[in-house]
Design a protein around this motif. Structure first.
Motif, PDB file in Angstrom:
ATOM      1  N   VAL A 286       0.840  -1.201   0.000  1.00 49.14           N
ATOM      2  CA  VAL A 286       0.000   0.000   0.000  1.00 49.14           C
ATOM      3  C   VAL A 286       0.877   1.254   0.000  1.00 49.14           C
ATOM      4  O   VAL A 286       0.576   2.240  -0.694  1.00 49.14           O
ATOM      5  N   SER A 290       0.772   4.294  -2.576  1.00 50.20           N
ATOM      6  CA  SER A 290       0.526   5.643  -2.051  1.00 50.20           C
ATOM      7  C   SER A 290       1.514   6.633  -2.650  1.00 50.20           C
ATOM      8  O   SER A 290       1.155   7.795  -2.926  1.00 50.20           O
ATOM      9  N   LEU A 309      -7.385   2.314  -5.433  1.00 51.28           N
ATOM     10  CA  LEU A 309      -7.094   1.968  -4.044  1.00 51.28           C
ATOM     11  C   LEU A 309      -7.518   3.091  -3.113  1.00 51.28           C
ATOM     12  O   LEU A 309      -8.042   2.845  -2.012  1.00 51.28           O
ATOM     13  N   GLN A 310      -7.323   4.321  -3.540  1.00 53.78           N
ATOM     14  CA  GLN A 310      -7.755   5.454  -2.728  1.00 53.78           C
ATOM     15  C   GLN A 310      -9.266   5.435  -2.542  1.00 53.78           C
ATOM     16  O   GLN A 310      -9.778   5.652  -1.438  1.00 53.78           O
ATOM     17  N   TYR A 313     -10.462   2.790  -0.065  1.00 52.56           N
ATOM     18  CA  TYR A 313     -10.306   3.171   1.344  1.00 52.56           C
ATOM     19  C   TYR A 313     -11.303   4.235   1.773  1.00 52.56           C
ATOM     20  O   TYR A 313     -11.887   4.155   2.861  1.00 52.56           O
ATOM     21  N   VAL A 314     -11.493   5.252   0.954  1.00 53.54           N
ATOM     22  CA  VAL A 314     -12.253   6.421   1.419  1.00 53.54           C
ATOM     23  C   VAL A 314     -13.415   6.776   0.501  1.00 53.54           C
ATOM     24  O   VAL A 314     -13.867   7.912   0.488  1.00 53.54           O
ATOM     25  N   ARG A 321     -16.741   1.672  -2.523  1.00 50.52           N
ATOM     26  CA  ARG A 321     -15.473   1.081  -2.103  1.00 50.52           C
ATOM     27  C   ARG A 321     -15.338  -0.345  -2.641  1.00 50.52           C
ATOM     28  O   ARG A 321     -14.271  -0.752  -3.107  1.00 50.52           O
ATOM     29  N   THR A 343      -5.507  -5.021  -1.252  1.00 50.40           N
ATOM     30  CA  THR A 343      -6.790  -4.490  -0.770  1.00 50.40           C
ATOM     31  C   THR A 343      -7.173  -4.996   0.619  1.00 50.40           C
ATOM     32  O   THR A 343      -8.281  -4.718   1.088  1.00 50.40           O
ATOM     33  N   TYR A 345      -6.568  -4.311   3.829  1.00 55.89           N
ATOM     34  CA  TYR A 345      -7.035  -3.395   4.871  1.00 55.89           C
ATOM     35  C   TYR A 345      -8.259  -2.607   4.422  1.00 55.89           C
ATOM     36  O   TYR A 345      -9.093  -2.213   5.248  1.00 55.89           O
ATOM     37  N   ALA A 346      -8.371  -2.378   3.125  1.00 56.95           N
ATOM     38  CA  ALA A 346      -9.589  -1.738   2.618  1.00 56.95           C
ATOM     39  C   ALA A 346     -10.780  -2.687   2.778  1.00 56.95           C
ATOM     40  O   ALA A 346     -11.885  -2.267   3.153  1.00 56.95           O
ATOM     41  N   ARG A 349     -12.347  -2.714   6.161  1.00 52.29           N
ATOM     42  CA  ARG A 349     -13.175  -1.548   6.501  1.00 52.29           C
ATOM     43  C   ARG A 349     -14.608  -1.680   6.005  1.00 52.29           C
ATOM     44  O   ARG A 349     -15.456  -0.854   6.323  1.00 52.29           O
TER      45      ARG A 349
END
Length: 523
Positions: A286, A290, A309-310, A313-314, A321, A343, A345-346, A349
Motif C-alpha cells: 500500500v 501511495s 485503491l484510494q 479506502y475512502v 469502495r 486491498t 485493509y480496505a 473496513r
C-alpha cells in the motif's frame, strides 16, 4: 625490482605478521551459543528448540529448501523460523547452522534478512560456506561495501575474479583509491571477467574517492543479466537496458521490489511477485501505491490502481469502495494474488452486509491475505454455508467448539469448479489437519474428492514426529520443504494436511489456519 617491492600491501602484512585476525575488540565479540535476529520475546521461536535434535535432519531440511514456497503465509512462517535466535542442533557447528539458514533465506529471496543473520556472527568466525552465503546476500541487497570486513580479514584466501574485484572495491572505500584504480585497470586489461563486470566495479569504486573519473558503461555486447551486474548498476544508479531484464527471471523482481534506490516504476513492476510470495507485506505494498498516487504525472496501470485503491479506502459509500476493489481484483498482469494482498485493509473496513454476500468470499480472502482474521469473522452471519466465504472462515476461526457441518461441505464440493477439485481437496485437508472434521467422516469425504490423507512418506513421518515432540522450529523447516514450488498446482492435499496438523500441534495455530485458508483461496 626486489621481491619485497613487488608485493602488495596485503602480502606484506601477511609476511610481517601484521594481517588482522579480528575486526572487533575482544570485549565486543559475540558468543556463538545462539545466533539469529528474532529472540523469543520478539516473536522468534524457542531458542533451544533444536539443541537436542540430530544435526543430519536439520541439515537435510534446510538444504531441502531449494527456492520459493507456494504459500505466502508459508513464506512468512519460514522466514520467522529461519531468522529466530537459536542454538545449533546437537553435533552441528553454529557457523554451519547460520550458513544453512542464511542460504535458505537467500533462496527464498529474503536477502536483507539473510544479510542481517550473517552479521550476527563475528566476521573472524566466518568459514568459506558462510562467506559465500554472505556475499550472495550482500549482492542481493546491492550492499557491496558490507562485505568488506570479511574481504579484508580473509585477504588472498580466494583468487576468483569476483573476489578480486571486491578487494579493489574495499580498497577504494578504505582510502586506497589509487591502488584500487590500478588493480581494476589491470583486471580490465587482463580480462579476468567480462568487461561490463569490471567497468561496473570501477564505477562503484570510483564513487569512494575524490579522484573520480568517467567510466563509460557499454551494454551493447552484454547478452544477459547477472546478480553482480544488477547489484552494481543499481548501487551506482546506472540504467540497465530493459531488454536485459525482460526475461531475466524472478530473482530480479524479488530484489527490485525492496531496493529503495530504484525508481518507483521499477519497484511497482516487481512488487506483485514480492507481495504474492510474502516478501512484501500488505502495508508495504500500500505504501508503494501511495507514492504513486502522490505523483501527479505518474501514468499507466499503476496510477489507475492507485486511484482505485484510494477510492477503496475512502469512497463515499461501501458500494463505491467495493466496486473499486473489484476493479483492482480484475486487473490484468502477473501475480493476481498480490491484488488481494493490496486491498486487505480496505476490505477490513467494509461493513458486513447481506447486500455484499456475492462478494463476501473475495473480501474474506483479501482480509486473510494480511492475517486480518478478526475482521473476516465479522462476516460469519453473512456467508452462505457451503460457499467459499464459509469455507475460509471455517478454517480461519481461532477456536471452534464443534465439527464442521458435512452438509455444508457437500455443498462446497458440489459447487467446486477448480481444476481436479483442488479447492475441495485443500479444504478437506485443512479442516482435517485442524481437527475440525469428525474422524469417522474423513474417509467418506476423502473418497468424494479423490484424496488419501492417510498416505505416508519419509517426509510426513519426520514432520509428524517433530510435532509429537513439540518442536516448532523443526516442524517449520520441514513444512518449508513440503511447500516447495512456484504455484499451488505443485501442492498436494496430503502435504497440506500434514503441514497444517503439525503446525497446529506445536502451537503455531495462526500459521496453520492462514496457510490452510490461503490454499483454498488460491487453489
Amino acid at each position: 625490482m626486489s621481491e619485497l617491492e613487488s608485493m602488495d600491501s596485503d602480502e606484506l602484512d601477511e609476511l610481517l605478521g601484521l594481517k588482522p585476525k579480528f575486526d572487533i575488540p575482544p570485549a565486543a565479540r559475540r558468543s556463538l551459543s545462539r545466533v539469529g535476529i528474532l529472540s523469543a520475546e520478539e516473536g522468534g521461536l524457542p531458542p533451544v528448540a533444536l539443541a537436542n535434535q540430530p544435526a543430519s535432519i536439520v541439515r537435510a531440511a534446510l538444504a531441502g529448501t531449494k527456492g520459493p514456497v507456494v504459500s505466502r503465509w508459508g513464506h512468512i512462517m519460514l522466514r520467522r523460523a529461519l531468522a529466530s535466535r537459536l542454538a545449533a542442533p546437537q553435533g552441528m557447528d553454529p557457523v554451519e547452522f547460520a550458513a544453512l539458514r542464511a542460504n535458505a533465506l537467500n533462496r527464498l529471496g529474503e536477502f536483507s534478512t539473510a544479510r542481517t543473520l550473517v552479521q550476527d556472527v563475528d566476521t573472524s568466525n566466518w568459514d568459506k560456506r558462510l562467506t559465500d552465503t554472505a556475499l550472495t546476500a550482500y549482492i542481493g541487497t546491492a550492499d557491496l561495501v558490507g562485505a568488506c570486513p570479511a574481504i579484508k580479514l580473509q585477504g588472498g584466501e580466494r583468487e576468483d575474479p569476483q573476489w578480486r574485484m571486491l578487494q579493489s572495491i574495499c580498497d577504494a572505500y578504505s582510502g586506497q583509491g589509487a591502488r584500487a584504480n590500478s588493480q581494476l585497470n589491470r583486471a580490465l586489461s587482463r580480462q579476468i571477467a567480462p568487461d561490463i563486470d569490471v567497468l561496473l566495479a570501477q564505477r562503484y569504486a570510483g564513487a569512494a574517492g575524490r579522484g573520480r573519473r568517467a567510466v563509460t558503461l557499454e551494454w551493447d555486447t552484454v547478452e544477459d543479466m547477472t546478480p553482480w551486474r544488477f547489484a552494481l548498476a543499481t548501487a551506482v544508479g546506472a540504467e540497465v537496458p530493459a531488454s536485459l531484464l525482460e526475461n531475466a527471471g524472478a530473482y530480479y523482481d524479488r530484489v527490485s521490489a525492496v531496493a529503495p534506490m530504484l525508481a518507483l516504476p521499477q519497484r511497482i513492476a516487481a512488487s506483485g511477485r514480492a507481495a504474492s510470495e510474502g516478501i512484501l507485506s500488505s502495508a508495504a505494498l500500500v505504501d508503494l501505491y501511495s507514492q504513486v498516487y502522490a505523483i501527479d504525472d505518474f501514468e499507466g496501470s499503476p496510477a489507475q490502481t492507485a486511484e482505485l485503491l484510494q477510492t477503496a479506502y475512502v469512497g463515499t459509500s461501501p458500494g463505491d469502495r467495493l466496486a473499486a476493489m473489484k476493479s483492482i481484483w480484475s486487473g490484468e498482469g502477473p501475480a493476481p494474488y498480490s491484488r488481494s494482498v493490496l486491498t486487505a485493509y480496505a476490505a477490513a473496513r467494509m461493513p458486513p452486509s447481506s447486500d455484499f454476500e456475492a462478494d463476501a468470499g473475495q473480501l474474506i480472502a483479501s482480509m486473510l491475505a494480511a492475517g486480518l482474521d478478526r475482521n473476516a469473522l465479522r462476516w460469519a452471519s453473512v456467508v452462505e454455508p457451503g460457499s467459499q466465504g464459509w469455507a475460509l472462515l471455517a478454517l480461519a476461526q481461532p477456536q471452534r467448539d464443534s465439527s464442521v457441518d458435512t452438509g455444508a461441505l457437500d455443498s462446497f464440493f458440489d459447487d467446486d469448479t477448480s481444476a481436479e477439485q483442488r479447492k475441495s481437496q485443500f479444504l478437506l485437508a485443512g479442516l482435517a489437519g485442524l481437527g475440525r472434521i469428525e474422524q469417522s467422516a474423513i474417509s467418506d469425504l476423502s473418497g468424494r474428492v479423490s484424496v488419501n490423507l492417510g498416505r505416508e512418506s519419509k517426509w510426513s513421518r519426520l514432520i509428524d514426529r517433530a510435532a509429537e515432540v513439540r518442536n516448532p522450529a523443526l516442524v517449520a523447516y520441514l513444512a518449508g520443504v513440503g511447500m516447495q514450488g512456484e504455484g499451488w498446482d505443485k501442492m498436494t492435499a496430503m502435504h497440506l494436511y500434514h503441514i497444517v496438523s503439525a503446525l497446529d500441534r506445536v502451537g503455531m495455530s495462526a500459521e496453520a489456519r492462514m496457510i490452510a485458508a490461503e490454499a483454498v483461496a488460491r487453489g
